[in-house]
Design a protein around this motif. Structure first.
Motif, PDB file in Angstrom:
ATOM      1  N   THR A  92       0.868  -1.175   0.000  1.00  0.00           N
ATOM      2  CA  THR A  92       0.000   0.000   0.000  1.00  0.00           C
ATOM      3  C   THR A  92       0.902   1.222   0.000  1.00  0.00           C
ATOM      4  O   THR A  92       1.922   1.241   0.684  1.00  0.00           O
TER       5      THR A  92
ATOM      6  N   ASP B 157      -2.778   3.545   9.765  1.00  0.00           N
ATOM      7  CA  ASP B 157      -4.195   3.165   9.784  1.00  0.00           C
ATOM      8  C   ASP B 157      -4.674   2.632   8.432  1.00  0.00           C
ATOM      9  O   ASP B 157      -5.771   2.101   8.336  1.00  0.00           O
ATOM     10  N   THR B 158      -3.841   2.729   7.412  1.00  0.00           N
ATOM     11  CA  THR B 158      -4.184   2.185   6.094  1.00  0.00           C
ATOM     12  C   THR B 158      -3.435   0.869   5.839  1.00  0.00           C
ATOM     13  O   THR B 158      -3.149   0.520   4.695  1.00  0.00           O
TER      14      THR B 158
ATOM     15  N   TYR C 160      -4.234  -1.646   3.009  1.00  0.00           N
ATOM     16  CA  TYR C 160      -5.505  -1.174   2.448  1.00  0.00           C
ATOM     17  C   TYR C 160      -5.627  -1.480   0.955  1.00  0.00           C
ATOM     18  O   TYR C 160      -6.703  -1.840   0.488  1.00  0.00           O
TER      19      TYR C 160
ATOM     20  N   GLY D 129      -3.244   4.829   1.647  1.00  0.00           N
ATOM     21  CA  GLY D 129      -4.084   3.703   1.262  1.00  0.00           C
ATOM     22  C   GLY D 129      -4.190   3.498  -0.231  1.00  0.00           C
ATOM     23  O   GLY D 129      -5.105   2.836  -0.704  1.00  0.00           O
TER      24      GLY D 129
END
Length: 147
Positions: A57, A97-98, A101, A61
């Protein structure tokens, strides 16, 4: 045995190493394998194939640059892709947080196109002390009866 198309999304080369390790394992298991480091949808066989998506990724993301055209063409395609089985390996860092993704997004696209997921997405967390190539090879060997 099956015919595999390994589709690689990579910015810095880590996904390429994992894809090459997967190629070795699949050949050792008796499968025919083609690796696509610059994948284009039109050039990848989709009749009774197994696709192994191996992608990192990028950014917030996003897909790596080399796989973006493939993804766009896949999303726009109206071809019947129901004969495709697939597996996905996502490579990332869980401190973001991605995390993985891009792999999660392509997994969902393939399912929406009627492709059959062979086994759940493998995520490789580069923030851990792991050998991603070895982990991917072990995962393929664990799932060899499904391939």
């Amino acid at each position: 045995m099956s015919s595999f198309q390994i589709i690689v999304g990579s910015m810095l080369g880590g996904s390429e190493y994992v894809a090459e390790a997967c190629e070795e394992t699949l050949i050792a298991l008796g499968h025919q394998v083609d690796v696509h480091l610059q994948p284009t949808f039109a050039q990848i066989s989709n009749e009774n194939q197994t696709w192994l998506i191996c992608t990192s990724t990028h950014g917030a993301g996003d897909y790596p640059d080399n796989i973006q055209t493939f993804i766009t063409d896949l999303e726009k395609s109206d071809q019947d892709l129901s004969s495709i089985n697939f597996l996905t390996i996502g490579i990332g860092d869980s401190s973001y947080d991605t995390f993985c993704y891009a792999a999660k997004k392509i997994n969902n696209i393939l399912i929406s196109k009627g492709c059959t997921e062979i086994t759940a997405l493998l995520t490789l967390d580069m923030s851990e002390d792991i050998d991603p190539e070895e982990r991917a090879q072990h995962w393929l060997n664990e799932n060899k009866d499904l391939l």
